[in-house]
Design a protein around this motif. Structure first.
Motif, PDB file in Angstrom:
ATOM      1  N   SER A   1       1.164   5.411  -3.958  1.00  0.00           N
ATOM      2  CA  SER A   1       0.016   4.541  -3.681  1.00  0.00           C
ATOM      3  C   SER A   1      -0.643   4.195  -4.999  1.00  0.00           C
TER       4      SER A   1
ATOM      5  N   ALA B   1      -2.657   9.101   6.276  1.00  0.00           N
ATOM      6  CA  ALA B   1      -1.609   8.087   6.114  1.00  0.00           C
ATOM      7  C   ALA B   1      -0.210   8.652   6.328  1.00  0.00           C
TER       8      ALA B   1
ATOM      9  N   LYS C   1      -6.419   6.537  -7.460  1.00  0.00           N
ATOM     10  CA  LYS C   1      -5.254   7.402  -7.722  1.00  0.00           C
ATOM     11  C   LYS C   1      -5.029   7.530  -9.234  1.00  0.00           C
TER      12      LYS C   1
ATOM     13  N   ASP D   1       6.054  12.090  -0.215  1.00  0.00           N
ATOM     14  CA  ASP D   1       4.770  11.395  -0.300  1.00  0.00           C
ATOM     15  C   ASP D   1       4.173  11.793  -1.643  1.00  0.00           C
TER      16      ASP D   1
ATOM     17  N   THR E   1       0.849  -1.201   0.000  1.00  0.00           N
ATOM     18  CA  THR E   1       0.000   0.000   0.000  1.00  0.00           C
ATOM     19  C   THR E   1       0.883   1.249   0.000  1.00  0.00           C
ATOM     20  N   GLY E   2       0.254   2.403  -0.189  1.00  0.00           N
ATOM     21  CA  GLY E   2       0.977   3.672  -0.078  1.00  0.00           C
ATOM     22  C   GLY E   2       1.412   3.915   1.358  1.00  0.00           C
ATOM     23  N   LEU E   3       0.546   3.574   2.301  1.00  0.00           N
ATOM     24  CA  LEU E   3       0.907   3.721   3.713  1.00  0.00           C
ATOM     25  C   LEU E   3       2.154   2.887   4.031  1.00  0.00           C
TER      26      LEU E   3
ATOM     27  N   CYS F   1       1.974  10.046  -3.291  1.00  0.00           N
ATOM     28  CA  CYS F   1       0.802   9.178  -3.464  1.00  0.00           C
ATOM     29  C   CYS F   1      -0.300   9.822  -4.310  1.00  0.00           C
ATOM     30  N   GLN F   2      -0.232  11.150  -4.505  1.00  0.00           N
ATOM     31  CA  GLN F   2      -1.215  11.822  -5.368  1.00  0.00           C
ATOM     32  C   GLN F   2      -0.532  12.412  -6.602  1.00  0.00           C
TER      33      GLN F   2
HETATM   34  C1  LIG Z   1      -3.572   7.675  -0.810  1.00  0.00           C
HETATM   35  C2  LIG Z   1      -2.551   8.354  -0.003  1.00  0.00           C
HETATM   36  C3  LIG Z   1      -1.718   7.656   0.890  1.00  0.00           C
HETATM   37  C4  LIG Z   1      -1.895   6.214   1.265  1.00  0.00           C
HETATM   38  O1  LIG Z   1      -2.057   5.325   0.256  1.00  0.00           O
HETATM   39  P1  LIG Z   1      -2.780   3.897   0.495  1.00  0.00           P
HETATM   40  O2  LIG Z   1      -2.401   3.135  -0.704  1.00  0.00           O
HETATM   41  O3  LIG Z   1      -4.228   4.159   0.613  1.00  0.00           O
HETATM   42  O4  LIG Z   1      -2.216   3.308   1.742  1.00  0.00           O
HETATM   43  C5  LIG Z   1      -0.722   8.366   1.531  1.00  0.00           C
HETATM   44  N1  LIG Z   1      -0.569   9.686   1.346  1.00  0.00           N
HETATM   45  C6  LIG Z   1      -1.362  10.392   0.531  1.00  0.00           C
HETATM   46  C7  LIG Z   1      -1.122  11.861   0.358  1.00  0.00           C
HETATM   47  C8  LIG Z   1      -2.393   9.758  -0.157  1.00  0.00           C
HETATM   48  O5  LIG Z   1      -3.196  10.471  -0.951  1.00  0.00           O
END
Ligand SMILES: *Cc1c(COP(=O)(O)O)cnc(C)c1O
Length: 387
Positions: free
Chosen positions: A182, A89, A187, A158, A60-62, A160-161
């Motif tokens: 993530s 997260a 996403k 981070d 996962t992203g976390l 993830c976005q």
């Molecule tokens: C989605 C997201 C995460 C976590 O990703 P997961 O795959 O849901 O664990 C972490 N940081 C940001 C900024 C996110 O948008």
């Protein structure tokens, strides 16, 4: 009435169904479900996409964030600085390794961490900075990296976005020590379940992460570290490998939709937009507007078949889970104000012109009918008594 979902995963699947089905059946015929060949192939492709030497797929992203902190040796007694305005997260990863999240306020125009706040938040216990590229726009990395260099701290991105976003032409995820991604389905690059990945140019960290994600073993049953089980699933990697080829076109479609929103919502009520920084290519994971009439507008759009979101209704320091950090309302005024005024409009590559038109007409209708007062003469002043 035209319906406009917030995201439309089925429209996305329909467009690439044949490729996806083929990639999945390849995995089924190989039956290499855990750390199979599609995982290493995708890691290679994603590293090339982000322009880093290494990419390590995780669950996962976390977990990407959590394992990055573990690889840097961060744990109890340590502090990690991150923005108050982010998804939970970012903070949870720090808590999970036993360290303390230390928050900083954001810039009201870009919504990202304000680098001017970093020095004050950094102490002798600080072991890393986490820069979040929120909504798909790069944080001010030169300023953040300058503080990090001066203080001898690693920077975790981070991202993830921010799949495909760049900072001064360089991909997000290649700027700090480690980049975290993530692949949550919604996403910009999303799996058909959970997935995550870490990018880095540091061969030592990469090796350490490969070991950590797989029970701390380099050779089967020889456990050199107290690792975890956090591997990118082979079926998900196969899906992601197909989707990665389409990502540049999808991001370009998001940018076109954003340009349309910006052009046609200009002057609509008190709506203002996230400032586009000069240094970042924005990949619009989210298209966020600000208005003092957020809740009313959201309810009106919902009644007109337009799904919206709030990212996020509460900054980290006001979340119940983080009361133990001892922060109070008022500690991060910009993040708090954004949380009350931000609204995310529908955004996905397959969004159609007639759907965008419907969102815009519905917003115009709200401000024309309700004629909501502009409070205080300042576009974002809050109505008295509102919270
Ligand atoms: C989605 C997201 C995460 C976590 O990703 P997961 O795959 O849901 O664990 C972490 N940081 C940001 C900024 C996110 O948008």
């Amino acid at each position: 009435m035209t319906q406009v979902p917030f995201v439309d995963l089925s429209a996305n699947y329909r467009a690439i169904a044949a490729e996806i089905d083929e990639a999945m059946s390849q995995v089924l015929s190989h039956c290499d479900f855990v750390l199979g060949r599609a995982v290493s192939a995708f890691e290679k492709d994603f590293a090339a996409f982000v322009n880093t030497q290494h990419a390590i797929g995780v669950a996962t992203g976390l977990d990407a964030l959590r394992l990055s902190l573990m690889a840097l040796g961060i744990g109890p007694g340590d502090e990690v600085v991150l923005p108050a305005n982010t998804f939970i997260a970012t903070a949870l990863a720090v808590s999970e390794v036993g360290a303390r999240p230390v928050l900083v306020d954001c810039d009201c125009d870009t919504f990202n961490l304000d680098p001017a706040q970093l020095d004050r938040a950094t102490t002798s216990r600080t072991k890393a900075l986490i820069a979040v590229h929120l909504t798909g726009q790069a944080a001010d990395m030169d300023a953040i990296l300058e503080v990090a260099r001066r203080r001898g701290l690693p920077v975790i991105e981070d991202a993830c976005q921010a799949h495909g976003a760049t900072y001064k032409g360089r991909p997000c995820g290649s700027l700090g020590s480690l980049g975290c991604f993530s692949f949550y389905p919604g996403k910009n690059l999303g799996a058909y379940g959970d997935g995550g990945l870490i990018t880095t140019n540091d061969a030592f960290l990469a090796e350490h992460l490969r070991c950590l994600r797989n029970y701390g073993q380099k050779v089967k049953y020889a456990h050199v570290l107290k690792g975890v089980n956090s591997r990118l699933d082979t079926l998900q990697a196969a899906v992601l490998g197909v989707k990665l080829k389409h990502l540049p076109a999808w991001n370009a479609a998001r940018q076109q939709h954003a340009a349309k929103y910006r052009e046609l919502l200009q002057g609509c009520g008190d709506i203002t937009f996230q400032t586009s920084s000069t240094y970042s290519s924005h990949v619009y994971h989210l298209f966020v507007i600000r208005t003092a009439h957020r809740d009313g507008l959201q309810a009106h759009l919902n009644a007109r078949g337009v799904q919206t979101g709030v990212h996020y209704p509460s900054p980290i320091h006001l979340q119940q889970a983080y009361q133990d950090l001892g922060y109070r309302q008022g500690d991060f005024p910009r993040a708090e104000r954004l949380a009350a005024e931000m609204l995310s409009l529908p955004m996905y590559p397959e969004l159609e012109d007639k759907q965008i038109a419907h969102v815009i007409e519905s917003a115009q209708e709200f401000f024309a009918r309700e004629n909501p007062p502009i409070v205080d003469g300042s576009p974002h002043a809050r109505a008295p008594g509102s919270s």
